[in-house]
Motif scaffolding. Sequence first.
Motif, PDB file in Angstrom:
ATOM      1  N   LYS A   2       0.805  -1.203   0.000  1.00 21.35           N
ATOM      2  CA  LYS A   2       0.000   0.000   0.000  1.00 21.35           C
ATOM      3  C   LYS A   2       0.853   1.274   0.000  1.00 21.35           C
ATOM      4  N   ARG A   3       1.979   1.239   0.663  1.00 20.32           N
ATOM      5  CA  ARG A   3       2.802   2.449   0.764  1.00 20.32           C
ATOM      6  C   ARG A   3       3.478   2.808  -0.561  1.00 20.32           C
ATOM      7  N   TYR A   4       3.614   1.854  -1.471  1.00 23.36           N
ATOM      8  CA  TYR A   4       4.232   2.134  -2.764  1.00 23.36           C
ATOM      9  C   TYR A   4       3.233   2.660  -3.783  1.00 23.36           C
ATOM     10  N   THR A   5       1.965   2.497  -3.569  1.00 20.91           N
ATOM     11  CA  THR A   5       0.946   2.917  -4.524  1.00 20.91           C
ATOM     12  C   THR A   5       0.982   4.426  -4.745  1.00 20.91           C
ATOM     13  N   GLY A   6       1.133   5.183  -3.689  1.00 21.01           N
ATOM     14  CA  GLY A   6       1.216   6.644  -3.818  1.00 21.01           C
ATOM     15  C   GLY A   6       2.421   7.082  -4.630  1.00 21.01           C
ATOM     16  N   LEU A   9       1.879   6.227  -8.414  1.00 21.60           N
ATOM     17  CA  LEU A   9       0.954   7.180  -9.040  1.00 21.60           C
ATOM     18  C   LEU A   9       1.621   8.544  -9.252  1.00 21.60           C
ATOM     19  N   LYS A  10       2.420   8.958  -8.288  1.00 24.92           N
ATOM     20  CA  LYS A  10       3.133  10.233  -8.414  1.00 24.92           C
ATOM     21  C   LYS A  10       4.133  10.182  -9.574  1.00 24.92           C
ATOM     22  N   ASN A  11       4.871   9.087  -9.709  1.00 24.05           N
ATOM     23  CA  ASN A  11       5.843   8.942 -10.798  1.00 24.05           C
ATOM     24  C   ASN A  11       5.168   8.892 -12.164  1.00 24.05           C
ATOM     25  N   MET A  12       3.989   8.351 -12.223  1.00 23.93           N
ATOM     26  CA  MET A  12       3.268   8.288 -13.492  1.00 23.93           C
ATOM     27  C   MET A  12       2.767   9.660 -13.917  1.00 23.93           C
ATOM     28  N   ALA A  13       2.503  10.544 -12.959  1.00 23.81           N
ATOM     29  CA  ALA A  13       1.944  11.861 -13.249  1.00 23.81           C
ATOM     30  C   ALA A  13       3.006  12.918 -13.534  1.00 23.81           C
ATOM     31  N   THR A  14       4.250  12.698 -13.100  1.00 22.36           N
ATOM     32  CA  THR A  14       5.304  13.696 -13.297  1.00 22.36           C
ATOM     33  C   THR A  14       6.141  13.341 -14.519  1.00 22.36           C
TER      34      THR A  14
END
Length: 116
Positions: A2-6, A9-14
């Motif tokens: 769960k802690r890696y999901t954030g 998602l952040k890496n996919m958006a930047t």
Amino acid sequence: MKRYTGRVLKNMATPPATRKYPFKVRDPFEDYRGELVNNIDECIFCGMCARKCPSQCITVTKKEGLWTCDPYACVYCGICVETCPTDCLSHEKAYRQPEVQKQELCLKGEPPKKKN
């Protein structure tokens, strides 16, 4: 998990932090020494650049008029350019293009004739 999901998602958006070289090339820095260039017509094949080169990547053969440089061994320090008596060596302010195979820079010129 769960802690890696954030983070994912952040890496996919930047946007990526790196450039896709050689398709995106940045401008060289102010004091950048680029590819080593020899104006072979002005070269007297004295061998001063080969003697002063700290990485010993330059070879000069005066009899045959050959000047060779291994760009993969060169550290681009600029000592050869500074010590050349005829100023035929220079650094081009451009990045060396990627190559498939290692190649040496081999130039053939006409050594100066001896004066009688």
